[in-house]
Motif scaffolding. Sequence first.
Motif, PDB file in Angstrom:
ATOM      1  N   GLY A 365       1.353  -1.211   0.041  1.00 34.40           N
ATOM      2  CA  GLY A 365       0.378   0.011  -0.294  1.00 34.40           C
ATOM      3  C   GLY A 365       1.033   1.268   0.214  1.00 34.40           C
ATOM      4  O   GLY A 365       0.117   2.294   0.045  1.00 34.40           O
ATOM      5  N   TYR A 366       2.413   1.068  -0.505  1.00 33.12           N
ATOM      6  CA  TYR A 366       3.276   2.453  -0.322  1.00 33.12           C
ATOM      7  C   TYR A 366       3.122   3.313  -1.772  1.00 33.12           C
ATOM      8  O   TYR A 366       3.646   1.425  -2.605  1.00 33.12           O
ATOM      9  N   GLY A 367       3.282   4.021  -2.287  1.00 37.00           N
ATOM     10  CA  GLY A 367       4.114   4.494  -3.611  1.00 37.00           C
ATOM     11  C   GLY A 367       4.825   5.723  -3.372  1.00 37.00           C
ATOM     12  O   GLY A 367       4.420   6.416  -2.483  1.00 37.00           O
ATOM     13  N   PRO A 368       5.345   6.259  -4.892  1.00 40.51           N
ATOM     14  CA  PRO A 368       5.396   7.416  -4.578  1.00 40.51           C
ATOM     15  C   PRO A 368       4.607   8.200  -4.161  1.00 40.51           C
ATOM     16  O   PRO A 368       5.146  10.172  -3.790  1.00 40.51           O
ATOM     17  N   ASP A 369       3.231   8.459  -4.007  1.00 36.44           N
ATOM     18  CA  ASP A 369       2.533   9.401  -3.855  1.00 36.44           C
ATOM     19  C   ASP A 369       1.800   9.214  -2.593  1.00 36.44           C
ATOM     20  O   ASP A 369       1.268  10.317  -1.690  1.00 36.44           O
ATOM     21  N   SER A 370       2.183   7.785  -1.328  1.00 37.39           N
ATOM     22  CA  SER A 370       2.389   8.287  -0.348  1.00 37.39           C
ATOM     23  C   SER A 370       3.011   7.107   0.517  1.00 37.39           C
ATOM     24  O   SER A 370       3.217   5.839   0.578  1.00 37.39           O
ATOM     25  N   PRO A 371       4.330   7.210   0.239  1.00 37.58           N
ATOM     26  CA  PRO A 371       5.445   6.642   0.652  1.00 37.58           C
ATOM     27  C   PRO A 371       5.512   6.389   2.204  1.00 37.58           C
ATOM     28  O   PRO A 371       4.889   7.335   2.744  1.00 37.58           O
ATOM     29  N   LEU A 372       6.173   5.166   2.393  1.00 38.78           N
ATOM     30  CA  LEU A 372       6.791   5.135   3.918  1.00 38.78           C
ATOM     31  C   LEU A 372       7.584   5.942   4.783  1.00 38.78           C
ATOM     32  O   LEU A 372       8.237   6.050   4.205  1.00 38.78           O
ATOM     33  N   ARG A 373       7.010   6.637   6.000  1.00 34.11           N
ATOM     34  CA  ARG A 373       8.083   7.970   6.946  1.00 34.11           C
ATOM     35  C   ARG A 373       8.809   7.385   7.009  1.00 34.11           C
ATOM     36  O   ARG A 373       8.097   6.277   8.669  1.00 34.11           O
ATOM     37  N   LEU A 374      10.447   6.615   7.860  1.00 31.58           N
ATOM     38  CA  LEU A 374      10.903   5.796   9.093  1.00 31.58           C
ATOM     39  C   LEU A 374      11.950   7.368   9.240  1.00 31.58           C
ATOM     40  O   LEU A 374      12.462   7.459   8.225  1.00 31.58           O
ATOM     41  N   VAL A 375      12.431   6.380  10.681  1.00 30.51           N
ATOM     42  CA  VAL A 375      13.310   7.678  10.724  1.00 30.51           C
ATOM     43  C   VAL A 375      13.965   6.015  11.487  1.00 30.51           C
ATOM     44  O   VAL A 375      14.003   5.304  12.211  1.00 30.51           O
ATOM     45  N   LEU A 376      15.111   6.171  11.184  1.00 30.49           N
ATOM     46  CA  LEU A 376      16.709   5.747  11.096  1.00 30.49           C
ATOM     47  C   LEU A 376      17.602   5.815  12.282  1.00 30.49           C
ATOM     48  O   LEU A 376      18.483   7.036  11.521  1.00 30.49           O
ATOM     49  N   ARG A 377      17.937   5.229  13.756  1.00 32.55           N
ATOM     50  CA  ARG A 377      18.261   6.350  14.436  1.00 32.55           C
ATOM     51  C   ARG A 377      19.881   5.396  14.476  1.00 32.55           C
ATOM     52  O   ARG A 377      19.843   4.206  14.229  1.00 32.55           O
ATOM     53  N   VAL A 378      21.047   6.301  14.756  1.00 35.62           N
ATOM     54  CA  VAL A 378      21.586   5.687  14.990  1.00 35.62           C
ATOM     55  C   VAL A 378      22.902   6.089  15.794  1.00 35.62           C
ATOM     56  O   VAL A 378      23.225   7.295  16.144  1.00 35.62           O
ATOM     57  N   SER A 379      23.729   5.951  16.496  1.00 37.83           N
ATOM     58  CA  SER A 379      24.782   6.276  16.874  1.00 37.83           C
ATOM     59  C   SER A 379      26.164   6.955  16.381  1.00 37.83           C
ATOM     60  O   SER A 379      25.998   6.959  15.494  1.00 37.83           O
ATOM     61  N   SER A 380      26.177   7.961  16.915  1.00 37.87           N
ATOM     62  CA  SER A 380      27.420   9.384  16.141  1.00 37.87           C
ATOM     63  C   SER A 380      28.300   8.750  16.125  1.00 37.87           C
ATOM     64  O   SER A 380      29.131   7.800  16.114  1.00 37.87           O
ATOM     65  N   GLY A 381      29.202   8.602  14.942  1.00 41.18           N
ATOM     66  CA  GLY A 381      30.263   8.550  14.676  1.00 41.18           C
ATOM     67  C   GLY A 381      30.684   8.165  13.421  1.00 41.18           C
ATOM     68  O   GLY A 381      29.455   7.966  12.547  1.00 41.18           O
TER      69      GLY A 381
END
Length: 528
Positions: A365-381
């Motif tokens: 159900g995801y596409g160019p007009d309705s992309p899935l937005r996610l946040v990728l968390r990562v350690s600094s460095g």
Amino acid sequence: MSKRILLPVSRRTLLGGAASAGVLALAACAPRGGADSSLLRAAIDTEPDSLDPLKGQFAASALLYKQLHAPLTEYSPSGGLAPGLAQSWRSEDGRRWRFRLAEGLQWSDGMPLTADDVVWTAQRAVDPRTGFANLGDFFAVRGARAALAGRAPASEIGVTAPDARTIIFELDTPVGAFPVLMREFYPLPRHVIEARGDRWVRPENWVSAGPYILRQASALTYLLARNPRFHAAGSVSIETVRVDVVEDEATRARLFRSGDLDLADRPPPEQIGFLRREIGDRLHGFDAPILTYLKLNHRRPGLNDVRVRRAISLAVDRQFLAENFFSGEATPTIHVITAQALEENGQTAPGPDRQAARTLLTEAGYGPDSPLRLVLRVSSGSRERIAIAIADDLRSAGLDIDILSSYPHDINQAVAGGEFDMTLGYFNRGLKSEPDFMLEPFAPGGFADDTGWSGPGRTRFAQLMEDARGRVSRSERIAVHREAEAVFLEEQCNVPLLHERAFWMISDRVRRRDANLQPQLWRDLSLG
């Protein structure tokens, strides 16, 4: 403190920046002498979360436990199984294990170390008020699960001491590898802990049975002194160890090159090739049970759909990560069990297939007009740069990705509270070299069992992991673990990316008994 990286970065810019940072971090450093001949200077990458082995979870804590505490059984010089506090052990059926302590054991304050201390520690381990965050190596002890759940007193578990030197463990199911698991079970001084409570880990209250005792401790530095009452004290030659917490990888490398450190692990992965040229045989690589993976929160909309999770796996160019961020010293993988074991079956990691990933996202159900937005968390460095490359891959497949960079402690808190979409996960099983141990962190109660995975697949995975634990035969355990891994990968609980090697920077002053093993047991080192 966190920072959000919103703008896509090209791989050419990313790699150019990484290379420049590596050269600037390491340039113009020359070794210098003058170090104390009795002092080992070591650096670790994270502040331990606790020096109590029944409370700490971080890898940095586990490394210090090997120096400060004595386990029931030990790692042999070749990495196998050897006597520790226990001089012998036996079992007729894999369910009832009898351990016999060495004679004349003492705590560092001179008090006798007896089987009662071992039993008390085992009970404390499964007491929900004082012990493990998970059952760890005590999963099979009779009554342990009920005790941890608060349904029965810890005093009723199947660990008893018929005399001062004998401990009997009674298990619910056979565990042929139980003595191997006891290599990281550390009996604790009951007489001190009952008198001091949680303050027993302070230097002024410290008592233990390991090769070293805690002499001083500050926020970022620990001073360890040789314990003359360690059961094998005659084999410990280094008198004092100074341990500095240096979170930044480039700073650890710079301190090592300047002659301020004798021992440090995890140099910046993108600098491995540069370091090989610059410090030569002082950089040591070891085959190790290390996995880098994407941890996915199954509670989040989108990530609760296996099609999305599979799309994420298909989108990542693992070969690019291995070649450009690890100088080819990591193995691309779609598996959890170590690459070496899988290569025997001719299994390799395929390249990315972003068209297939986009198809799966469209089906979900995801596409160019309705992309899935996610946040990728990562350690600094340096891991931040790896995350940027992964985000670039995921955007190419049609996902809308932000990166949130923050301190490891903040990420751990977010994961514990379920407040994350994805993180760049990593674990190192240390000296546990057998493939059996790679899936264990994801099993129920494991330290990486924090994604909210549920459903029939999770139930089947849990059943297989339970089955594997009860197999006395190593070959049978591996076969069941492979079946469990197949379920894990079908569900794509998490996304395996790389099997890394362990790298240590070791100065010319340090002498090792076995150059093929990681220098994690500092009692086996000497200074020349």
